[in-house]
Design an enzyme around this catalytic site. Structure first.
Site, PDB file in Angstrom:
ATOM      1  N   LYS A  48       6.397   0.877  20.905  1.00 51.97           N
ATOM      2  CA  LYS A  48       5.013   0.596  20.138  1.00 51.97           C
ATOM      3  C   LYS A  48       4.125  -0.292  20.929  1.00 51.97           C
ATOM      4  CE  LYS A  48       5.552   3.297  16.389  1.00 51.97           C
ATOM      5  NZ  LYS A  48       6.675   4.023  17.007  1.00 51.97           N
TER       6      LYS A  48
ATOM      7  N   PRO B 245      -7.223  -6.437  -4.577  1.00 48.61           N
ATOM      8  CA  PRO B 245      -5.727  -6.637  -5.168  1.00 48.61           C
ATOM      9  C   PRO B 245      -4.939  -6.345  -4.088  1.00 48.61           C
ATOM     10  CG  PRO B 245      -7.164  -5.423  -6.841  1.00 48.61           C
ATOM     11  CD  PRO B 245      -7.957  -5.500  -5.659  1.00 48.61           C
ATOM     12  N   GLU B 246      -4.147  -7.285  -3.892  1.00 47.34           N
ATOM     13  CA  GLU B 246      -2.798  -6.856  -2.807  1.00 47.34           C
ATOM     14  C   GLU B 246      -1.639  -6.663  -3.627  1.00 47.34           C
ATOM     15  OE1 GLU B 246      -2.773  -7.370   0.994  1.00 47.34           O
ATOM     16  OE2 GLU B 246      -4.668  -8.377   1.315  1.00 47.34           O
TER      17      GLU B 246
END
Ligand SMILES: [Zn+2]
Length: 269
Positions: free
Chosen positions: A150, A2-3
């Protein structure tokens, strides 16, 4: 797994049946989930449910004395069922409600969690989380500022809960495709318009999934049906070797941090 859209769909499915009703008691058939079910949950009695909220992929049931924090793990699901329906093998937790229903938690792999908390701000599972993707604090300026310096590939970077919550493997792949951004690019290579576009795309992809989930809400009332997760048309996720829906080029896959990434080598730069 499940997201975020499935968790939000679960929240919307159970909320009308819980808010305004009282939990008479809990039935914990198997306490051995990812962490043991909190003893305060075993001991619940006569607690009205004040609200059903969501933070990242955690469902939060607000009670007068504290919060029940539920995570669906890899395979967990929640259904509202008639009180008298007997449990099946993987039905580990019930909340028995005053309105004749039970909230039943099913989890074959038992990676989910049922935790008790009196102070959400101090919760060890919630306190480190970044902004919600659908809130205004997650915007292009924020993403661009965070991306400076990053070198991490953008796809696993987006999946870091400290940056933004709820952008799981499927939604990261799908959003990068829609935004036309290659998943291997270092995060610092984003420019400001791309950061704006990517944020707008993430919000749109998640919202569309939540809207599609709305069509399956009836499943939460089915006693014998599958959980209310929904199949949706995916652009790239799980489609390696199949033609890109935009240009026909075969979709490719690669690995980032042991997670499969899917992309179109032509549409994504
Ligand atoms: Zn393409």
């Amino acid at each position: 797994m499940p997201e975020l859209p499935e968790v939000e769909t679960s929240r919307r499915g159970i909320e009308p049946h819980l808010v305004g009703a009282t939990i008479l008691h809990a039935v914990v058939r198997n306490s051995r989930l990812r962490w043991p079910v909190s003893h305060e949950i075993h001991a619940l009695s006569d607690q009205p449910v004040l609200s059903v909220q969501r933070r990242a992929k955690y469902l939060l049931l607000e009670l007068p004395t504290g919060w029940i924090i539920i995570h669906l793990g890899m395979s967990g699901s929640l259904r509202m069922l008639p009180h008298e329906l007997p449990p099946a093998k993987h039905d580990h937790v019930d909340l028995v409600m005053s309105n004749g229903k039970v909230l039943r938690y099913t989890d074959p792999r038992r990676f989910g969690a049922w935790l008790w908390c009196t102070d959400l701000a101090a919760s060890s599972v919630l306190s480190h989380l970044g902004p919600e993707p659908l809130e205004d604090s997650f915007n292009g300026a924020y993403l661009f500022a965070k991306s400076r310096g990053k070198r991490t590939a953008i796809k696993p970077w987006l999946m870091d809960n400290k940056l933004v919550v709820g952008v799981g493997n499927i939604y990261a792949s799908e959003s990068l495709f829609v935004a036309g951004i290659h998943p291997d690019r270092p995060a610092m290579a984003l420019n400001e318009p791309e950061a704006e576009l990517l944020v707008a795309t993430i919000k749109a992809v998640l919202l569309r999934s939540i809207e599609q989930g709305g069509t399956t809400l009836r499943d939460f009332l089915q006693s014998d049906g599958k959980p209310g997760y929904f199949a949706q048309e995916l652009q790239v996720y799980g489609r390696a070797g199949e033609p890109c829906r935009a240009c026909g080029t075969p979709i490719e896959s690669s690995k980032h941090a042991q997670r499969s990434t899917f992309f179109c080598p032509r549409c994504q730069k």
